[in-house]
Design an enzyme around this catalytic site. Structure first.
Site, mmCIF file in Angstrom:
data_model
loop_
_atom_site.group_PDB
_atom_site.id
_atom_site.type_symbol
_atom_site.label_atom_id
_atom_site.label_comp_id
_atom_site.label_asym_id
_atom_site.label_seq_id
_atom_site.Cartn_x
_atom_site.Cartn_y
_atom_site.Cartn_z
ATOM 1 N N GLU A 151 -5.719 -2.608 5.813
ATOM 2 C CA GLU A 151 -6.758 -2.366 4.806
ATOM 3 C C GLU A 151 -7.395 -0.983 4.947
ATOM 4 O OE1 GLU A 151 -7.585 -4.372 2.105
ATOM 5 O OE2 GLU A 151 -5.691 -5.254 2.751
ATOM 6 N N LEU B 222 0.894 -0.619 7.859
ATOM 7 C CA LEU B 222 -0.233 -0.416 6.942
ATOM 8 C C LEU B 222 -1.199 -1.595 6.966
ATOM 9 C CD1 LEU B 222 1.616 1.160 3.867
ATOM 10 C CD2 LEU B 222 0.529 2.332 5.801
ATOM 11 N N SER C 67 -6.871 -1.230 13.037
ATOM 12 C CA SER C 67 -5.969 -0.264 13.663
ATOM 13 C C SER C 67 -4.613 -0.938 13.828
ATOM 14 C CB SER C 67 -6.508 0.139 15.040
ATOM 15 O OG SER C 67 -5.483 0.754 15.804
ATOM 16 N N HIS D 7 -5.722 1.751 5.629
ATOM 17 C CA HIS D 7 -4.827 2.614 4.859
ATOM 18 C C HIS D 7 -5.034 2.384 3.356
ATOM 19 C CE1 HIS D 7 -2.401 2.168 8.755
ATOM 20 N NE2 HIS D 7 -2.668 3.456 8.693
ATOM 21 N N GLY E 44 2.214 4.259 9.472
ATOM 22 C CA GLY E 44 2.738 2.961 9.062
ATOM 23 C C GLY E 44 2.017 1.793 9.706
HETATM 24 P P1 AMP Z 1 -2.562 5.999 11.415
HETATM 25 O O1 AMP Z 1 -1.525 5.294 10.622
HETATM 26 O O2 AMP Z 1 -3.228 5.162 12.455
HETATM 27 O O3 AMP Z 1 -2.102 7.342 11.934
HETATM 28 O O4 AMP Z 1 -3.733 6.336 10.398
HETATM 29 C C1 AMP Z 1 -3.473 7.008 9.197
HETATM 30 C C2 AMP Z 1 -4.788 7.318 8.536
HETATM 31 O O5 AMP Z 1 -5.519 6.117 8.330
HETATM 32 C C3 AMP Z 1 -5.691 8.226 9.399
HETATM 33 O O6 AMP Z 1 -6.344 9.163 8.563
HETATM 34 C C4 AMP Z 1 -6.667 7.242 9.991
HETATM 35 O O7 AMP Z 1 -7.906 7.821 10.333
HETATM 36 C C5 AMP Z 1 -6.817 6.249 8.858
HETATM 37 N N1 AMP Z 1 -7.296 4.962 9.365
HETATM 38 C C6 AMP Z 1 -6.786 4.246 10.388
HETATM 39 N N2 AMP Z 1 -7.533 3.131 10.592
HETATM 40 C C7 AMP Z 1 -8.523 3.161 9.675
HETATM 41 C C8 AMP Z 1 -9.617 2.291 9.364
HETATM 42 N N3 AMP Z 1 -9.849 1.175 10.044
HETATM 43 N N4 AMP Z 1 -10.442 2.643 8.348
HETATM 44 C C9 AMP Z 1 -10.223 3.789 7.643
HETATM 45 N N5 AMP Z 1 -9.215 4.635 7.885
HETATM 46 C C10 AMP Z 1 -8.375 4.331 8.883
#
Ligand code: AMP
Length: 298
Positions: free
Chosen positions: A35, A33, A186, A37, A31
């Site tokens: 860009e 969320l 992030s 995501h 979550g």
């Molecule tokens: P998270 O919500 O941080 O657990 O991330 C969920 C998914 O989004 C994971 O597969 C991450 O690797 C991906 N993700 C997070 N940040 C980025 C980003 N800046 N660019 C591409 N994918 C991302």
């Protein structure tokens, strides 16, 4: 877009889509969320007729000292964004839905690839990640699931899990989405003060500098590691956790960059622990961009 917190409802909706002939594409997230995501959901949209995203802040992957309680949970905003990003159904389970019998006694063992780098800094992290991803795969039953290169070690471990355990899911890798100044998006960037935000692109700076050196012919990985550490060390607001240059296939440390190698960094900037990585352009004429576009392997 449908929203459900119930695993049974989730399974039924996916099963109905499958019976209607759709391929289910899945994007697991925690979550808040952004860009990054969106890019995963778009990749799922292109590859599948039915797109599922999940939002679950998985306690199993946080060490007791980490930011589980503080992790951002803007659920209402996330629902709107997921709908705009093109999800068909959003799964928002609570902890009791996912771990209905308490913390799982049987967990996925990440093996040697899950022993170092992120795992050294966050013991138990990858067992928590792989266990919840395996559970979510069982609830959703996707044909394809999409993960960000931003979390490269996680992506490598998920590929390994899917292949070692014969899980019938194709894994799609999506390139890292960045701010204009290079900072990888992030959810944890929200923790940064304006000064820390201004310092945070130092991770990408170190990685880009490594890529430039390799493109210009530097093959000694120790030189690359030392330079990355020096760049991050020169930023007073950043505290280096690790730098690494690993073979992009085996994840072993490399001494000479003569095949696909990945540079990785982790550093603390204020309250946020940030990670980033870049595939090094080791072939003559290769550009600095990550070269593995939203590909599906395995
Ligand atoms: P998270 O919500 O941080 O657990 O991330 C969920 C998914 O989004 C994971 O597969 C991450 O690797 C991906 N993700 C997070 N940040 C980025 C980003 N800046 N660019 C591409 N994918 C991302």
């Amino acid at each position: 877009m449908e929203v459900t917190a119930r695993a049974v409802a989730m399974w039924e909706a996916c099963e109905k889509a499958r019976q209607g002939g759709a391929r289910v594409g899945f994007v697991p997230t925690m979550g808040a969320l952004h860009e990054g995501h969106r890019s995963l959901i778009q990749a799922a949209r292109m590859g599948s007729g039915f797109v599922v995203a999940s939002i679950f802040v998985n306690p199993l992957q946080f060490a007791p000292t980490e930011d589980l309680a503080a992790y951002p949970r803007p659920l209402e905003q996330d629902r709107e964004m997921a709908e705009r990003m093109g999800c068909d159904i959003l799964f928002t389970p609570g902890e009791a839905e996912i771990y209905s019998h308490g913390p799982p006694q049987v967990r996925v063992d990440p093996g040697p690839l899950g022993d170092r780098l992120e795992e050294a800094a966050r013991p138990g992290h990858f067992a928590g990640v792989l266990t919840v991803v395996a559970k979510l795969f069982n609830v959703v039953g996707p044909a394809r699931a999409y993960f960000g290169e931003k979390d490269a070690q996680q992506l490598a471990l998920i590929r390994r899990m899917v292949s070692d355990l014969d899980i019938p899911v194709a894994v799609g890798a999506v390139p890292t989405v960045r701010e204009p100044d290079g900072l990888a998006l992030s959810s944890r960037n929200a923790y940064l003060s304006p000064e820390e935000r201004a310092a945070a692109p130092v991770l990408f700076e170190a990685l880009s500098d490594a890529a430039v050196r390799v493109r210009r012919g530097e093959r000694n990985a120790d030189v690359i590691r030392a330079e990355m550490a020096r760049t991050i060390g020169a930023e007073p607001l950043a505290r280096l956790d690790y730098v690494a240059v690993v073979d992009d296939d085996t994840w072993e440390d490399v001494s000479e960059i003569r095949s696909a190698a990945r540079a990785l960094v982790a550093a603390r900037v204020g309250p946020a622990r940030l990670i980033d990585n870049l595939l090094l352009p080791w072939r003559p004429g290769e550009t600095m961009q990550n070269s593995d576009e939203a590909s599906t392997k395995g």
